[in-house]
Design a protein around this motif. Structure first.
Motif, PDB file in Angstrom:
ATOM      1  N   GLU A  51       0.835  -1.216   0.000  1.00 35.18           N
ATOM      2  CA  GLU A  51       0.000   0.000   0.000  1.00 35.18           C
ATOM      3  C   GLU A  51       0.862   1.257   0.000  1.00 35.18           C
ATOM      4  N   TRP A  52       2.000   1.198   0.684  1.00 35.78           N
ATOM      5  CA  TRP A  52       2.888   2.349   0.792  1.00 35.78           C
ATOM      6  C   TRP A  52       3.876   2.448  -0.367  1.00 35.78           C
ATOM      7  N   GLY A  53       3.750   1.563  -1.367  1.00 42.66           N
ATOM      8  CA  GLY A  53       4.578   1.672  -2.557  1.00 42.66           C
ATOM      9  C   GLY A  53       5.836   0.825  -2.582  1.00 42.66           C
ATOM     10  N   TYR A  54       5.980  -0.097  -1.651  1.00 46.61           N
ATOM     11  CA  TYR A  54       7.146  -0.969  -1.626  1.00 46.61           C
ATOM     12  C   TYR A  54       6.942  -2.168  -2.552  1.00 46.61           C
ATOM     13  N   GLU A  55       8.027  -2.654  -3.118  1.00 46.02           N
ATOM     14  CA  GLU A  55       8.024  -3.945  -3.811  1.00 46.02           C
ATOM     15  C   GLU A  55       8.101  -4.993  -2.693  1.00 46.02           C
ATOM     16  N   VAL A  56       7.188  -5.958  -2.689  1.00 46.93           N
ATOM     17  CA  VAL A  56       7.078  -6.887  -1.567  1.00 46.93           C
ATOM     18  C   VAL A  56       7.443  -8.308  -1.977  1.00 46.93           C
ATOM     19  N   HIS A  57       8.251  -8.943  -1.135  1.00 40.62           N
ATOM     20  CA  HIS A  57       8.625 -10.350  -1.304  1.00 40.62           C
ATOM     21  C   HIS A  57       8.138 -11.097  -0.062  1.00 40.62           C
ATOM     22  N   ARG A  58       7.286 -12.103  -0.270  1.00 37.09           N
ATOM     23  CA  ARG A  58       6.690 -12.849   0.836  1.00 37.09           C
ATOM     24  C   ARG A  58       7.322 -14.236   0.965  1.00 37.09           C
ATOM     25  N   GLY A  59       7.145 -14.834   2.134  1.00 37.69           N
ATOM     26  CA  GLY A  59       7.480 -16.231   2.340  1.00 37.69           C
ATOM     27  C   GLY A  59       8.935 -16.534   2.622  1.00 37.69           C
TER      28      GLY A  59
END
Length: 115
Positions: A51-59
């Motif tokens: 939501e804040w514009g970060y590229e997200v990597h999960r897991g």
């Protein structure tokens, strides 16, 4: 020593997000999850970062989350780390945001670090 022109915006920027950060902390505190079981917390963090514009990597490592925010093209980097796991302790604080999961609580401040 000259003052960094962007440093004067840091405190107002933090204060602008204070209510949201406190609400996140209270939510995380009320819904603790033990190590490697932080599925809901992990999704909350990943969702906020996106939501804040970060590229997200999960897991990562199971429930870990990494957010990357790129500003400019310079080589400088900053890393921040926050634990999300709770402890197997019964909370007796009676706070309005006390743990809603019996026998599990955030007793080390991880809720604050994560928020």
């Amino acid at each position: 020593m000259t003052k960094n022109p962007s440093s004067s915006a840091v405190v107002p920027g933090i204060l602008h997000h204070l209510q949201e950060s406190v609400a996140l902390r209270h939510h995380i505190h009320a819904h603790p999850e033990l190590a490697f079981e932080e599925h809901a917390t992990s999704e909350l963090v990943a969702g906020k970062l996106a939501e804040w514009g970060y590229e997200v990597h999960r897991g990562l490592g199971g429930t870990g989350v990494v957010g990357t925010l790129k500003k400019g093209s310079g080589p400088r980097r900053l890393g921040l780390r926050a634990d999300m796991d709770a402890l197997p302790i019964h909370e007796e604080t009676k706070l309005p945001y006390a743990s809603q999961h019996g026998g599990t609580m955030h007793a080390c401040g991880h809720d604050g670090h994560t928020a």
